[in-house]
Scaffold this active site. Structure first.
Site: not given
Ligand code: ADE
Length: 550
Positions: A247-248, A250, A252-253, A255, A270, A361
């Site tokens: 999902l993400g 960076g 930081f690591g 998600v 995360k 942020d």
């Molecule tokens: N991206 C980062 N955190 C998330 C989350 N809790 N749910 C969905 N997308 C995300």
């Protein structure tokens, strides 16, 4: 300035379309499309994230392959050095048991010989292990430039295999010892609860893991991979989560979209690499996620736990898009939606500030929409705690375009910086653009903010224009938010704050929650970096309100 210009390659993406007004049924209907539809909006974004996932999987595969090769080499060296006798090679096909029996018979001293045999096997194993560790150490030094982390991982795998072998022999007493000596009170409680409630057969094997006797371990809560024979609470065991997609990602690591196997519940996990200098920050994030459970519009954690190298935050999964994805797709958002989302943000910000926390942020990427259509502010990585209201110099935090002028000027600042960012987000939702250019040096940006007025389009309502001008106020002592009562501003005249705070107002749209079955399972892209992380004390924790057993 165009959004696409401004934006970096988006970190977050969701492998699904989150279309207004879709019901759960629609979600399921569209799940096929989610997996295969090349025309999907998110696919390009997703591909970037997936590529890194695939790369990580490939790297893992390579490490395993290397480990396999190393094993072969070591064996060959052993043979050459005569550590494995010619006799044992000749007898390769004969089973070990048969040989032992025959020897026992020949020598007639069964007791003596079995002891000697045991000792030899043990010595041999210790020798082999030391030898392997030495080899790996050498290799890892040689490979330092390229794949330091990979060597360590390979070593962990080998050690795990060796551990498995020796543990098979001395299983029970050691297990009991480590159980009683190292389990801290909290984890003991959790484990007791879990063993009462555990009813998921399929996970029994996964939950059996051993705990090393390393005194550094946080009692019972650290996952020392790979270890195999002690029960860990289901919620605190990464084996009990299926990992689906990124999902993400960076500095930081990661998600990662995951599901908690026993319930097939989608969650966002995360994963932060533990490093020498980020333990305090990880602990802070865990604390803030816990506090955030008290506010409906902050993303909270269901559980936190750690392995040797990583910290895991099991977060609620916000299945709607982020505001950034919505703006990117639609340009600007309808007024009713801006009023609703920003009103929920007001509640969240006022909650944080009342607890002495500044987010620092705030940006549309960090404002997510949950399955019911309510917003969830996430990512407390840069947040600052224990702010008394007094201004202080906290450094140049935040993201380009959303930083308040006092942050850019590296002046002392307080929670008013969040209200500036809030104003920028509101402006962006209304226009699809940022109010101030982010090009040029920080000095240039600051100059523009201090001397120019943003372009307020004619379609903007009077109420919004008035509120924006009070939020994008360069003098932080005059800026609305900390100053005056924003809830009473005419822009929010339609909002019943009591109903809003209790999530009783109808949301603009309800994204719903897809099924975990709609997503493929991928291996976890564990960090392959060598890091000198410390164990985090009292880190593991489960939200008492998480109905993970239902
Ligand atoms: N991206 C980062 N955190 C998330 C989350 N809790 N749910 C969905 N997308 C995300």
């Amino acid at each position: 300035m165009d959004l696409s210009e401004r934006r970096r390659c988006p970190a977050g993406q969701v492998v699904k379309s989150c279309i207004e007004g879709k019901t759960n049924k629609d979600w399921i209907k569209e799940s096929g499309e989610r997996k295969s539809d090349a025309a999907n909006d998110d696919k390009k974004i997703c591909r970037n994230a997936q590529t890194s996932l695939y790369r990580s999987i490939k790297r893992r595969w390579r490490v395993e392959k290397q480990t396999e090769n190393k094993k072969k080499t070591i064996k060959r060296i052993n043979i050459e050095k005569g550590k494995i006798s010619k006799e044992s090679q000749a007898e390769k096909k004969t089973s070990k048991d048969e040989r032992i029996k025959r020897r026992r018979f020949e020598e007639g001293d069964i007791e003596k010989e079995s002891q000697a045999e045991k000792k030899t096997i043990k010595d041999e194993r210790i020798k082999r292990r030391r030898f392997e560790e030495g080899e790996i150490e050498k290799e890892s030094q040689a490979e330092k430039k390229t794949s330091e982390g990979e060597s360590i991982k390979g070593r962990a795998v080998k050690e795990g295999q060796l551990q498995k072998e020796s543990q098979a022999k001395k299983k029970t007493s050691k297990l009991e010892r480590s159980k009683t000596s190292q389990v801290d009170v909290d984890d003991k409680k959790i484990r007791e609860e879990n063993s009462k409630g555990r009813n998921i057969k399929q996970n029994e094997d996964n939950n059996k893991r051993s705990r090393s006797e390393d005194p550094l371990e946080e009692g019972g809560s650290i996952q020392k991979r790979p270890c195999l024979d002690i029960e860990r609470p289901a919620t605190l065991d990464s084996d009990n989560y299926k990992f689906h997609t990124v999902l993400g990602q960076g500095g930081f690591g990661w998600v990662i979209l995951a599901s908690f196997r026993p319930k097939k519940q989608l969650v966002a996990i995360k994963i932060l690499k533990k490093q020498k200098n980020n333990c305090d920050s990880i602990a802070k994030e865990a604390r803030l996620l816990k506090i955030s459970r008290e506010c409906a519009f902050l993303c909270h954690s269901y559980a936190t736990f750690q392995s040797e190298l990583e910290a895991f935050f099991v977060l609620e999964y916000a299945s709607g898009k982020s505001l950034w994805q919505m703006i990117l797709r639609d340009g600007n958002l309808p007024m009713s939606r801006i009023i609703f989302y920003t009103a929920e943000m007001v509640v969240a910000l006022q909650f944080l500030h009342s607890k002495g926390i500044i987010h620092r942020d705030l940006k549309p990427d960090n404002v997510l929409v949950d399955k019911d259509g309510h917003i969830k502010i996430c990512d407390f990585g840069l947040a600052k705690e224990n702010i008394t209201g007094q201004k202080n110099n906290y450094g140049l935090a935040g993201t380009r375009g959303y930083r308040a002028p006092e942050v850019l000027l590296q002046d002392e600042y307080n929670a008013a910086v969040d209200w500036w960012s809030f104003g920028v987000i509101m402006y962006e939702m209304a226009t699809g653009k940022l109010p101030y250019s982010t090009s040029g040096s920080i000095l240039n940006q600051t100059y523009a903010i201090m001397t120019e007025t943003p372009d307020y389009p004619s379609y903007m309502s009077e109420e919004m224009l008035d509120l924006l001008s009070k939020l994008l106020e360069t003098d932080d002592t005059k800026r609305i938010g900390l100053n005056g009562n924003i809830r009473e501003h005419p822009f929010y005249s339609t909002i019943n704050w009591d109903d809003l705070e209790n999530r009783r107002l109808e949301t603009p749209f309800q994204p719903g929650m897809p099924s975990a079955d709609d997503f493929y399972e991928f291996p976890l892209p564990f960090s392959t970096h060598n890091c000198n992380g410390k164990n985090l004390k009292d880190f593991s924790e489960v939200d008492p309100n998480w109905n993970w057993q239902e």
